[in-house]
Motif scaffolding. Structure first.
Motif, PDB file in Angstrom:
ATOM      1  N   LEU A 165       0.879  -1.198   0.249  1.00 18.93           N
ATOM      2  CA  LEU A 165       0.189   0.302  -0.365  1.00 18.93           C
ATOM      3  C   LEU A 165       0.625   1.121  -0.374  1.00 18.93           C
ATOM      4  CD1 LEU A 165      -2.600  -1.172   1.916  1.00 18.93           C
ATOM      5  CD2 LEU A 165      -3.223  -0.469   0.401  1.00 18.93           C
ATOM      6  N   LEU A 166       2.004   1.034   0.756  1.00 21.96           N
ATOM      7  CA  LEU A 166       2.392   2.444   1.071  1.00 21.96           C
ATOM      8  C   LEU A 166       3.664   3.036  -0.328  1.00 21.96           C
ATOM      9  CD1 LEU A 166       5.178   2.100   4.068  1.00 21.96           C
ATOM     10  CD2 LEU A 166       3.185   4.102   3.727  1.00 21.96           C
ATOM     11  N   SER A 226       2.486   2.043  -3.205  1.00 25.88           N
ATOM     12  CA  SER A 226       1.591   2.549  -3.908  1.00 25.88           C
ATOM     13  C   SER A 226       0.965   3.834  -3.818  1.00 25.88           C
ATOM     14  CB  SER A 226       0.034   1.589  -4.171  1.00 25.88           C
ATOM     15  OG  SER A 226      -1.079   1.854  -3.254  1.00 25.88           O
ATOM     16  N   GLU A 227       1.441   4.191  -2.701  1.00 23.14           N
ATOM     17  CA  GLU A 227       1.137   5.597  -3.299  1.00 23.14           C
ATOM     18  C   GLU A 227       2.978   6.881  -2.985  1.00 23.14           C
ATOM     19  OE1 GLU A 227      -0.776   7.146   0.551  1.00 23.14           O
ATOM     20  OE2 GLU A 227       1.103   6.540   1.912  1.00 23.14           O
ATOM     21  N   ASP A 270       3.703  -2.929  -7.572  1.00 26.56           N
ATOM     22  CA  ASP A 270       2.537  -2.855  -8.420  1.00 26.56           C
ATOM     23  C   ASP A 270       1.248  -3.993  -8.223  1.00 26.56           C
ATOM     24  OD1 ASP A 270       3.504  -0.487 -10.922  1.00 26.56           O
ATOM     25  OD2 ASP A 270       4.589  -2.729 -11.483  1.00 26.56           O
ATOM     26  N   ALA A 271       1.245  -4.273  -6.992  1.00 24.85           N
ATOM     27  CA  ALA A 271       0.014  -5.115  -6.131  1.00 24.85           C
ATOM     28  C   ALA A 271      -0.589  -4.024  -6.368  1.00 24.85           C
ATOM     29  CB  ALA A 271       0.768  -5.402  -5.073  1.00 24.85           C
ATOM     30  N   PHE A 272      -1.047  -2.968  -6.131  1.00 21.22           N
ATOM     31  CA  PHE A 272      -1.898  -2.045  -6.371  1.00 21.22           C
ATOM     32  C   PHE A 272      -1.412  -0.329  -7.028  1.00 21.22           C
ATOM     33  CE2 PHE A 272      -1.749  -3.997  -1.866  1.00 21.22           C
ATOM     34  CZ  PHE A 272      -2.640  -4.826  -1.667  1.00 21.22           C
ATOM     35  N   ILE A 273      -2.552   0.018  -7.403  1.00 23.20           N
ATOM     36  CA  ILE A 273      -3.040   1.010  -8.196  1.00 23.20           C
ATOM     37  C   ILE A 273      -2.046   2.493  -8.026  1.00 23.20           C
ATOM     38  CG2 ILE A 273      -4.599   2.931  -9.744  1.00 23.20           C
ATOM     39  CD1 ILE A 273      -6.106  -0.598  -9.651  1.00 23.20           C
ATOM     40  N   ASP A 274      -1.738   3.042  -8.517  1.00 19.75           N
ATOM     41  CA  ASP A 274      -0.659   4.197  -8.695  1.00 19.75           C
ATOM     42  C   ASP A 274      -1.033   4.994  -8.048  1.00 19.75           C
ATOM     43  OD1 ASP A 274       1.436   5.913  -7.823  1.00 19.75           O
ATOM     44  OD2 ASP A 274       1.624   5.818 -10.488  1.00 19.75           O
ATOM     45  N   VAL A 275      -0.939   5.425  -6.466  1.00 19.85           N
ATOM     46  CA  VAL A 275      -2.370   6.699  -6.234  1.00 19.85           C
ATOM     47  C   VAL A 275      -1.340   8.034  -5.657  1.00 19.85           C
ATOM     48  CG1 VAL A 275      -4.311   5.345  -5.813  1.00 19.85           C
ATOM     49  CG2 VAL A 275      -2.221   5.908  -4.044  1.00 19.85           C
ATOM     50  N   ILE A 320       5.338   9.031   2.275  1.00 19.06           N
ATOM     51  CA  ILE A 320       4.451   8.014   2.863  1.00 19.06           C
ATOM     52  C   ILE A 320       3.439   8.373   4.068  1.00 19.06           C
ATOM     53  CG2 ILE A 320       5.347   6.284   1.942  1.00 19.06           C
ATOM     54  CD1 ILE A 320       7.185   4.962   4.130  1.00 19.06           C
ATOM     55  N   LYS A 321       3.858   9.601   4.614  1.00 17.68           N
ATOM     56  CA  LYS A 321       2.652  10.292   5.374  1.00 17.68           C
ATOM     57  C   LYS A 321       3.182   9.648   7.049  1.00 17.68           C
ATOM     58  CE  LYS A 321       0.188  11.520   1.602  1.00 17.68           C
ATOM     59  NZ  LYS A 321       0.449  10.594   0.104  1.00 17.68           N
ATOM     60  N   GLY A 357      -7.906  11.714   4.377  1.00 15.26           N
ATOM     61  CA  GLY A 357      -8.628  10.855   3.908  1.00 15.26           C
ATOM     62  C   GLY A 357      -7.133  10.967   3.007  1.00 15.26           C
ATOM     63  N   ASN A 358      -7.640  10.639   1.432  1.00 12.71           N
ATOM     64  CA  ASN A 358      -7.281  10.039   0.747  1.00 12.71           C
ATOM     65  C   ASN A 358      -6.448  12.274   0.155  1.00 12.71           C
ATOM     66  OD1 ASN A 358      -9.855  11.571  -0.419  1.00 12.71           O
ATOM     67  ND2 ASN A 358      -9.578  10.876  -2.338  1.00 12.71           N
ATOM     68  N   THR A 378      -4.549  13.233   2.242  1.00 13.44           N
ATOM     69  CA  THR A 378      -3.615  14.294   3.752  1.00 13.44           C
ATOM     70  C   THR A 378      -2.462  14.473   2.955  1.00 13.44           C
ATOM     71  OG1 THR A 378      -5.015  12.055   4.871  1.00 13.44           O
ATOM     72  CG2 THR A 378      -2.936  13.150   5.160  1.00 13.44           C
TER      73      THR A 378
END
Lengths: 593, 394
Positions: A91-92, A94-95, A123-128, A149-150, A173-174, A176
């Motif tokens: 997840l990290l 991905s952002e 690339d497990a998750f979508i690039d955000v 990574i906040k 949320g998104n 942040t």
């Protein structure tokens, strides 16, 4: 203190009440990965990569945040834990805009290391990733939100260690993100450029503005004479940037490496640190004379001005106390002003064809060199400032086998220094160096401390203070007879702030205050190798004091090159030339948080 | 079942509970409480089986006992009126019509636990009632003085973040900081508002406390089931024959519920709001509404067969993506990934099999998030994607 006993992977361990699960695991040699955790900072419990399984609990526990409790049964390496950690890392990722091949922190990135450890898929998750334009407004600090990574280490650093809070989490949320007041650019806000956030950023989201390419270009230009100076704390940090353990003094190897890189003159900021003592020590004595003998209204306590992060802090936060600052430029800027005047003249170099580079443990020095008033040589006094990390990079790029270099010496005229100058790198060092010289000027005797080591001003306490009784003075200093000189030292701006509040309240008992923006002083500077921790800073400081004790001359006024510059060029401390080249003024700034 | 029959059953069921919206003499209830021993009040609340009505269902008596035992310079009670769960609107009516009961509940807690200051944390969107509610507080503060109860209650306004319904985020917000949940432990009963022992109870919970003191724990216990004692105020919305706010016993089956409220074509009920569980038609008969089955803070959203569950899920995820406080990784990034993930499957950018990755992600969020917000996103996600997979992936 009460104790609690628990098990980590079935190993029994007893810890003090209040210790976290992470502490307990460390005690039995079980490593748990962390990202938002940092030894210097308060607990956040945000990144969640340190999760562990507690028998009987549904949810996993963030081991950095949860206190160890009696009878807890903790498992750090179960399927549930491993899978959760891997997912969290993915997840990290991905952002986080990876760019590992070009990233300045590649190889020294905590996210990269932990991702590799868990074989996490970027690339497990979508690039955000947050693709906000990179903030390069500051000459010192680059802020790239796409890599953030906040974890809020920077936010906590800025608030807890520095009391500045230039950086803060905004939105939710998104949306942040870590941002500044009203999302203004970094150069606009109250940031002091200290770079402590960089030292604690686990990724490449916060880095120094790097000038490596500019310096290579200067070196590559045969028309240009490139002068380099190296600050006291660099020699006890550089080794770490090149794979050596903390606490190694690498002065000689550094001088050799700089020559191999192609610098034309390899000189030492320690020289101008000694010079600072001459000027600043004299300034203190003059102020004391004006206050005590002439009963003039003089700003006391006098405060040191070597630390550019501290200078920007006071300009923002306490502009009414600017008169208390010593007018002395920092050693870097004294050196810069002299390089293109005194040194150029002595060596027969055209100052318009000279590029002056400094190697600093500091990011704020980049800002300081760019201040508009820093051109008293007729040119920009210091052209490029590189951090210890940037120099480490250049040495690696040049393929130099640093560890096996033969020690070399600095070049002459502005390369000789004393133990007093070396200790500038540690908190309390400027004070100690100043006392060694000032006491001797006034009394004709050495400071009354064994081996010249003024222990009360050493160490890592946030605020230190000492009192030195002045007795049997020389006739010209008779007004100081029997006086007790009271001094204080603070490092970390949150501690400086406490001393300033005391002055504002009219309750400061001190005559002289040393302030360094960074925890531990320059050895813990924002340009020093990453990571940093209390333990690492302690080792660097110990190395500084070893370097001091091993030098033949340990008092600034005994430096022969200092004696020479006063004889040949400056004539006397606070004299006409000094005034023009070595002293400066300050700028009150708006306080926008 | 004809509509008349339905109404008759509904009326009977409401009559059976009828605690919250029934006229009571709250001053007399408080007087009664003040004659009781503190421990007896806590025992009574414990015996009643009352569990938090905000959704999490923590036993109220246990919470009070913890706060009573905790030591501090001062103790606080906060009435959580940050009713932000989508589909929940019952606290609003309770505060508008029965503020007396809520404030009485707070005062009973104050007396039993040793609390001297109380706050009603009112969600920003309910500011229209703030002045009226503060007026009620002022009226009661005078009464407390005359009854020699060392307690005051006042209203604090929230600023509109969903996460501030989480008790520690609520406390952070009250202290003037970003509304972000704290690490627990410590829990608020030990170190809450201003680091002092603090009881945080939902509006409805506190109103029930007053009725428990009034009618006795046994009466309360006699309603509902062994695991879900007492009544519950439901917010019924969606594709319904009748909608609105109803006080009903806990422990009904979903079939009974749908028979009463549904429009005859109910395919799913989302229980407990966006963060709750989706119950499909095939499970109506076997699903109990209560802590032994699907617990709920009160929201009951009915969907008939014309509704797209993809749209429902996407709507929930859009909500969570925005309302996550943004602090911890699983929730901040996880919510975005779940939303973007189902959209990517729909658009073909990710294969249908990606839904399994997303379901695993949801499970990780449920065990690794810092607070109940991130932990509960798996409930709607995994229940909807399990029961309505064909509407999500095709």
């Amino acid at each position: 203190m009460d104790n609690v006993t628990l098990t980590i992977n079935d190993i029994k361990v007893t810890v003090e009440k209040g210790a976290t699960i992470l502490d307990a695991a460390k005690k039995v040699g079980v490593r748990i990965p962390t990202l938002c955790h940092h030894e210097d900072l308060c607990v956040a419990g945000n990144c969640r990569v340190c999760v562990v399984e507690q028998k009987g609990a549904r949810a996993l526990q963030a081991s950095c945040a949860v206190p160890a409790a009696e009878g807890m049964q903790i498992y750090t390496n179960t399927k549930k834990v491993r899978e959760a950690r891997k997912t969290i890392i993915e997840l990290l990722l991905s952002e986080h805009a990876g760019e590992c091949t070009s990233c300045y922190r590649s190889g020294n990135c905590e996210l990269q290391a932990i991702a590799q450890e868990y074989l996490a898929d970027g690339d497990a998750f979508i690039d955000v990733a947050d693709m906000t334009e990179i903030d390069i407004s500051s000459p010192a600090i680059v802020k790239d939100d796409s890599k953030c990574i906040k974890c809020t280490r920077c936010v906590r650093t800025c608030a807890e260690l520095q009391g500045v809070s230039a950086l803060w989490a905004i939105n939710k949320g998104n949306h942040t993100k870590i941002s500044t007041f009203m999302s203004k650019p970094m150069h606009y806000v109250v940031c002091t450029n200290c770079g402590q956030c960089i030292n604690r950023c686990p990724t490449g989201a916060l880095t120094e503005r790097n000038y490596i390419q500019d310096v290579w270009s200067a070196i590559d230009d045969p028309e240009v004479h490139v002068v380099v100076q190296t600050a006291p704390a660099v020699r006890v940090g550089l080794g770490e940037a090149l794979g050596m353990e903390p606490g190694r003094v690498v002065t000689g190897k550094m001088a050799a490496a700089l020559r191999k890189l192609g610098f034309d003159s390899v000189l030492d900021t320690d020289f101008s640190a000694d010079l600072t003592i001459m000027e600043e020590g004299t300034e203190l004595l003059v102020r004391l004379k004006e206050a005590l003998a002439e009963k003039k209204n003089v700003a006391l306590p006098m405060m040191t001005s070597c630390s550019p992060g501290w200078i920007k802090f006071i300009e923002h936060q306490y502009p009414e106390l600017l008169d208390n600052l010593s007018t002395c430029k920092s050693p870097q800027q004294m050196f810069g002003a002299l390089a293109k005047t005194y040194y150029a003249k002595k060596k027969g170099v055209d100052p318009s064809k000279m590029i002056s580079v400094s190697i600093m443990p500091c990011t704020a020095k980049k800002f300081e060199a760019a201040r508009p008033e820093m051109n008293s040589s007729g040119f920009q006094d210091v052209d490029y400032v590189l951090t210890t990390r940037e120099l480490g990079h250049m040495i690696r790029q040049a393929g130099i086998d640093f560890e096996n270099l033969q020690d070399e010496k600095f070049d002459t005229i502005m390369g000789e220094s004393t133990g007093a100058a070396v200790i500038f790198g540690a908190t309390g060092g400027v004070m100690e160096a100043a006392l060694r010289t000032a006491y001797e000027i006034v009394t004709g005797r050495e400071v009354p401390f064994a081996n010249l080591n003024i222990e009360p001003v050493r160490g890592m306490d946030g605020i230190k203070s000492a009192a030195v009784k002045i007795e049997k003075v020389k006739p010209e200093w008779s007004f100081l007879e029997g006086a007790e000189l009271k001094v204080a030292i603070a490092h970390g701006l949150v501690n400086a702030d406490k001393l300033m509040k005391e002055i504002e309240a009219g309750k400061s008992p001190y005559h002289f205050i040393e302030i360094m923006a960074c925890p531990g002083g320059c050895i813990g500077g924002g340009g020093q190798p990453i990571p940093t921790s209390p333990e690492i800073r302690k080792k660097r400081a110990e190395a500084i004091y070893v370097a001091d004790s091993e030098l033949p001359i340990r008092k600034s006024h005994e430096n022969p090159e200092i004696q020479m510059i006063y004889k040949d060029f400056l004539h006397e401390p606070l004299g006409h030339h000094s005034h023009e080249l070595l002293h400066t003024h300050y700028t009150p700034r708006r306080n926008v948080k | 079942m004809s509509n008349t029959d339905k109404n008759e059953i509904l009326n009977k069921m409401q009559e059976r509970v009828n605690l919250i919206f029934k006229n009571s003499d709250c001053s007399a209830i408080l007087d009664k409480a003040l004659t009781m021993k503190q421990d007896d009040i806590i025992k009574s609340v414990t015996d009643s089986g009352l569990r938090g009505r905000g959704g999490a269902g923590f036993p109220t008596g246990l919470k009070w006992k913890g706060a009573a035992a905790a030591s501090g310079n001062i103790k606080y009670i906060i009435c959580n009126a940050d009713e932000g769960e989508p589909g929940t609107f019952k606290d609003r009516r309770i505060l508008e019509e029965e503020a007396d009961k809520v404030i009485t509940g707070m005062a009973i807690c104050a007396y039993a636990v040793g609390v001297s200051e109380g706050y009603i944390y009112l969600r920003g969107e309910y500011n229209f009632m703030k002045d009226k509610l503060q007026g009620e507080c002022d009226k009661w503060n005078d009464k407390f003085k005359s009854k020699k109860l060392n307690f005051t209650v006042n209203v604090r306004s929230g600023a509109g973040a969903y996460v501030c319904g989480e008790e520690t985020a609520l406390i952070e917000s009250m202290e003037g900081r970003r509304g972000e949940p704290r690490n627990k432990p410590p829990f608020p009963v030990g170190a809450g508002y201003m680091n002092e022992p603090t009881v945080v109870n939902n509006v409805e919970t506190l109103a029930y406390v007053a009725t428990i003191i009034d009618k006795g724990a046994d009466y309360f216990k006699s309603i509902g089931t062994k695991d879900s004692m007492g009544g519950k105020v439901f917010s019924v919305s969606g594709d319904c024959a009748v909608k609105g706010i109803y006080e009903l016993p806990l422990g009904m089956t979903m079939q009974e519920f749908v028979d009463l409220f549904g429009d005859g074509d109910t395919k799913a009920v989302q229980v407990g709001g966006a963060s709750g569980t989706c119950v499909p038609r095939k499970n109506f008969a076997t699903t109990v509404i209560g802590f032994e089955g699907v617990p709920t803070g009160g929201s009951m959203m009915l969907f008939n067969s014309k509704r797209s569950m993809f749209n429902a899920l996407r709507n929930y995820l859009e909500f969570f993506e925005e309302e996550s406080c943004g602090q911890c990784t699983p929730c901040r990034v996880g919510c975005q990934q779940l939303l973007k993930g189902i959209e990517a499957i729909r658009s073909g950018e990710r294969p249908v099999s990606y839904i399994e990755e997303l379901r695993k992600l949801a499970v990780t969020m449920s065990v690794a998030s810092k607070c109940g917000l991130g932990q509960s996103v798996a409930s709607p996600f995994n229940s909807i994607t399990e029961h309505f997979r064909e509407e999500i992936c095709y």
